[in-house]
Design a protein around this motif. Sequence first.
Motif, PDB file in Angstrom:
ATOM      1  N   GLY A 195     -53.775  60.647 -58.458  1.00 18.67           N
ATOM      2  CA  GLY A 195     -54.110  61.883 -59.181  1.00 18.67           C
ATOM      3  C   GLY A 195     -52.898  62.763 -59.450  1.00 18.67           C
ATOM      4  N   LYS A 196     -51.703  62.274 -59.100  1.00 13.14           N
ATOM      5  CA  LYS A 196     -50.469  63.059 -59.284  1.00 13.14           C
ATOM      6  C   LYS A 196     -50.295  63.556 -60.710  1.00 13.14           C
ATOM      7  N   GLY A 197     -50.462  62.634 -61.661  1.00 11.24           N
ATOM      8  CA  GLY A 197     -50.190  62.965 -63.065  1.00 11.24           C
ATOM      9  C   GLY A 197     -51.120  64.059 -63.565  1.00 11.24           C
ATOM     10  N   ASP A 226     -43.197  63.325 -66.004  1.00  9.85           N
ATOM     11  CA  ASP A 226     -43.766  62.194 -65.270  1.00  9.85           C
ATOM     12  C   ASP A 226     -42.631  61.193 -65.099  1.00  9.85           C
ATOM     13  N   THR A 227     -42.002  61.184 -63.924  1.00 15.90           N
ATOM     14  CA  THR A 227     -40.802  60.354 -63.749  1.00 15.90           C
ATOM     15  C   THR A 227     -41.135  58.861 -63.730  1.00 15.90           C
ATOM     16  N   GLY A 228     -42.399  58.510 -63.492  1.00 15.16           N
ATOM     17  CA  GLY A 228     -42.800  57.104 -63.547  1.00 15.16           C
ATOM     18  C   GLY A 228     -42.543  56.511 -64.928  1.00 15.16           C
ATOM     19  N   LEU A 279     -40.011  56.958 -66.786  1.00 20.30           N
ATOM     20  CA  LEU A 279     -38.607  56.512 -66.877  1.00 20.30           C
ATOM     21  C   LEU A 279     -38.492  55.084 -66.349  1.00 20.30           C
ATOM     22  N   TYR A 280     -39.118  54.836 -65.187  1.00 17.91           N
ATOM     23  CA  TYR A 280     -39.059  53.491 -64.594  1.00 17.91           C
ATOM     24  C   TYR A 280     -39.854  52.490 -65.434  1.00 17.91           C
ATOM     25  N   ARG A 281     -40.968  52.972 -66.019  1.00 14.37           N
ATOM     26  CA  ARG A 281     -41.746  52.094 -66.906  1.00 14.37           C
ATOM     27  C   ARG A 281     -40.931  51.712 -68.138  1.00 14.37           C
ATOM     28  N   ALA A 282     -40.181  52.666 -68.692  1.00 16.15           N
ATOM     29  CA  ALA A 282     -39.373  52.379 -69.881  1.00 16.15           C
ATOM     30  C   ALA A 282     -38.271  51.366 -69.549  1.00 16.15           C
ATOM     31  N   LEU A 341     -46.535  52.188 -72.493  1.00 17.86           N
ATOM     32  CA  LEU A 341     -45.901  52.238 -71.168  1.00 17.86           C
ATOM     33  C   LEU A 341     -46.930  52.211 -70.049  1.00 17.86           C
ATOM     34  N   ARG A 342     -48.178  52.570 -70.337  1.00 22.60           N
ATOM     35  CA  ARG A 342     -49.230  52.614 -69.313  1.00 22.60           C
ATOM     36  C   ARG A 342     -49.816  51.242 -69.015  1.00 22.60           C
ATOM     37  N   ARG A 343     -49.395  50.210 -69.741  1.00 29.35           N
ATOM     38  CA  ARG A 343     -50.010  48.897 -69.548  1.00 29.35           C
ATOM     39  C   ARG A 343     -49.668  48.339 -68.156  1.00 29.35           C
ATOM     40  N   PHE A 389     -30.641  62.992 -65.101  1.00 30.14           N
ATOM     41  CA  PHE A 389     -31.634  63.460 -66.069  1.00 30.14           C
ATOM     42  C   PHE A 389     -32.765  64.214 -65.354  1.00 30.14           C
ATOM     43  N   GLN A 390     -33.238  63.636 -64.239  1.00 27.04           N
ATOM     44  CA  GLN A 390     -34.351  64.262 -63.510  1.00 27.04           C
ATOM     45  C   GLN A 390     -33.928  65.594 -62.894  1.00 27.04           C
ATOM     46  N   ARG A 391     -32.700  65.644 -62.357  1.00 27.94           N
ATOM     47  CA  ARG A 391     -32.250  66.901 -61.726  1.00 27.94           C
ATOM     48  C   ARG A 391     -32.050  67.991 -62.772  1.00 27.94           C
ATOM     49  N   ASP A 409     -43.366  64.719 -61.220  1.00 24.81           N
ATOM     50  CA  ASP A 409     -44.159  63.873 -60.336  1.00 24.81           C
ATOM     51  C   ASP A 409     -43.572  62.469 -60.279  1.00 24.81           C
ATOM     52  N   GLY A 410     -43.662  61.869 -59.090  1.00 26.85           N
ATOM     53  CA  GLY A 410     -43.077  60.539 -58.908  1.00 26.85           C
ATOM     54  C   GLY A 410     -43.266  60.045 -57.494  1.00 26.85           C
ATOM     55  N   ARG A 411     -42.212  59.433 -56.943  1.00 27.42           N
ATOM     56  CA  ARG A 411     -42.291  58.882 -55.582  1.00 27.42           C
ATOM     57  C   ARG A 411     -41.263  59.537 -54.656  1.00 27.42           C
ATOM     58  N   ASP A 412     -40.154  60.000 -55.246  1.00 23.42           N
ATOM     59  CA  ASP A 412     -39.021  60.471 -54.437  1.00 23.42           C
ATOM     60  C   ASP A 412     -38.554  61.851 -54.876  1.00 23.42           C
ATOM     61  N   ILE A 413     -39.442  62.622 -55.486  1.00 24.76           N
ATOM     62  CA  ILE A 413     -39.013  63.917 -56.020  1.00 24.76           C
ATOM     63  C   ILE A 413     -38.694  64.893 -54.875  1.00 24.76           C
ATOM     64  N   ALA A 438     -50.234  45.908 -54.035  1.00 22.37           N
ATOM     65  CA  ALA A 438     -48.911  45.284 -54.168  1.00 22.37           C
ATOM     66  C   ALA A 438     -47.857  46.340 -54.487  1.00 22.37           C
ATOM     67  N   ARG A 439     -48.212  47.274 -55.378  1.00 21.81           N
ATOM     68  CA  ARG A 439     -47.232  48.313 -55.727  1.00 21.81           C
ATOM     69  C   ARG A 439     -46.991  49.252 -54.546  1.00 21.81           C
ATOM     70  N   ASP A 440     -48.055  49.588 -53.800  1.00 18.86           N
ATOM     71  CA  ASP A 440     -47.885  50.418 -52.600  1.00 18.86           C
ATOM     72  C   ASP A 440     -46.882  49.766 -51.659  1.00 18.86           C
ATOM     73  N   ALA A 446     -41.793  49.837 -49.111  1.00 23.78           N
ATOM     74  CA  ALA A 446     -40.893  49.007 -48.305  1.00 23.78           C
ATOM     75  C   ALA A 446     -39.458  49.006 -48.799  1.00 23.78           C
ATOM     76  N   ARG A 447     -39.202  49.500 -50.013  1.00 26.56           N
ATOM     77  CA  ARG A 447     -37.840  49.383 -50.554  1.00 26.56           C
ATOM     78  C   ARG A 447     -36.868  50.252 -49.752  1.00 26.56           C
ATOM     79  N   ALA A 448     -35.608  49.807 -49.753  1.00 25.57           N
ATOM     80  CA  ALA A 448     -34.597  50.479 -48.937  1.00 25.57           C
ATOM     81  C   ALA A 448     -34.177  51.813 -49.540  1.00 25.57           C
TER      82      ALA A 448
HETATM   83  O1   DC Z   1     -46.189  56.694 -61.289  1.00 28.84           O
HETATM   84  P1   DC Z   1     -46.150  55.357 -62.037  1.00 28.84           P
HETATM   85  O2   DC Z   1     -47.295  54.467 -61.688  1.00 28.84           O
HETATM   86  O3   DC Z   1     -46.027  55.545 -63.496  1.00 28.84           O
HETATM   87  O4   DC Z   1     -44.782  54.648 -61.534  1.00 28.84           O
HETATM   88  C1   DC Z   1     -44.414  53.349 -61.945  1.00 28.84           C
HETATM   89  C2   DC Z   1     -43.450  52.749 -60.922  1.00 28.84           C
HETATM   90  O5   DC Z   1     -42.206  53.444 -60.973  1.00 28.84           O
HETATM   91  C3   DC Z   1     -43.912  52.836 -59.468  1.00 28.84           C
HETATM   92  O6   DC Z   1     -44.495  51.633 -59.022  1.00 28.84           O
HETATM   93  C4   DC Z   1     -42.663  53.122 -58.698  1.00 28.84           C
HETATM   94  C5   DC Z   1     -41.679  53.639 -59.681  1.00 28.84           C
HETATM   95  N1   DC Z   1     -41.321  55.047 -59.503  1.00 28.84           N
HETATM   96  C6   DC Z   1     -40.341  55.334 -58.580  1.00 28.84           C
HETATM   97  O7   DC Z   1     -39.862  54.436 -57.892  1.00 28.84           O
HETATM   98  N2   DC Z   1     -39.896  56.616 -58.432  1.00 28.84           N
HETATM   99  C7   DC Z   1     -40.430  57.612 -59.154  1.00 28.84           C
HETATM  100  N3   DC Z   1     -39.965  58.857 -58.999  1.00 28.84           N
HETATM  101  C8   DC Z   1     -41.464  57.335 -60.086  1.00 28.84           C
HETATM  102  C9   DC Z   1     -41.901  56.045 -60.223  1.00 28.84           C
END
Ligand code: DC
Length: 203
Positions: free
Chosen positions: A14-16, A32-34, A36-39, A68-70, A93-95, A107-111, A158-160, A165-167
Amino acid sequence: MAFCVAIDGPAAAGKGTIARAVAAHFGFAHLDTGLLYRAVGRRMLAGERPEDAAAALAPDDLADENALRRPEIADAASKVAVIPEVRAALVDFQRAFAARAGGAVLDGRDIGTVICPDARVKLFVTASPETRAERRFAELTGRGIAAEYEDVLADVRARDARDSARATAPLVAAPDATLLDTTTLSIEAAVAEAVRLVGAGRP
Ligand code: DC
């Protein structure tokens, strides 16, 4: 200092929705920083090295949000997000976005942990994997994208696992983030709680 709101959490929590609503409520810009990674993931699927794609990313890459949402792009995004050079190329860019004078919601994972460790308000939005899969399934079918619930749930898990787990910059709540579990909340209730928390953090 600019007012930055950091909203992190796993896929489909529900972040977005919350980030967009908070930005609209307070008149802040939203990133929505996701996307960027999707692109970057999409350019990798087209044959480019992810490191080169991240370095060359341009506004045009973000234009077609529906594409990009696919699901296959989401999967590619979580793969390129593991690569430290890709993450590093997207930091400035994000900063810069976070430092916007009028206030910003990212919104993202590491903001809250990496991009804006000094964010004025940090939310970690989560929900059970089953609830998140149900929401993602409804979102995909609503966009006319064919999907099976079991596949969506497997993809969420799988995405969780990969994101956590990434370093480099794993998915983890910042120690000073407020946890917002939306498993049993309606969209309206989750948004109202987020707006209340952000309002409480305003000067
Ligand atoms: O939020 P999203 O589902 O659009 O993100 C897609 C992928 O991008 C997600 O699996 C992990 C990565 N991501 C990230 O590592 N760091 C972010 N700040 C945003 C997304």
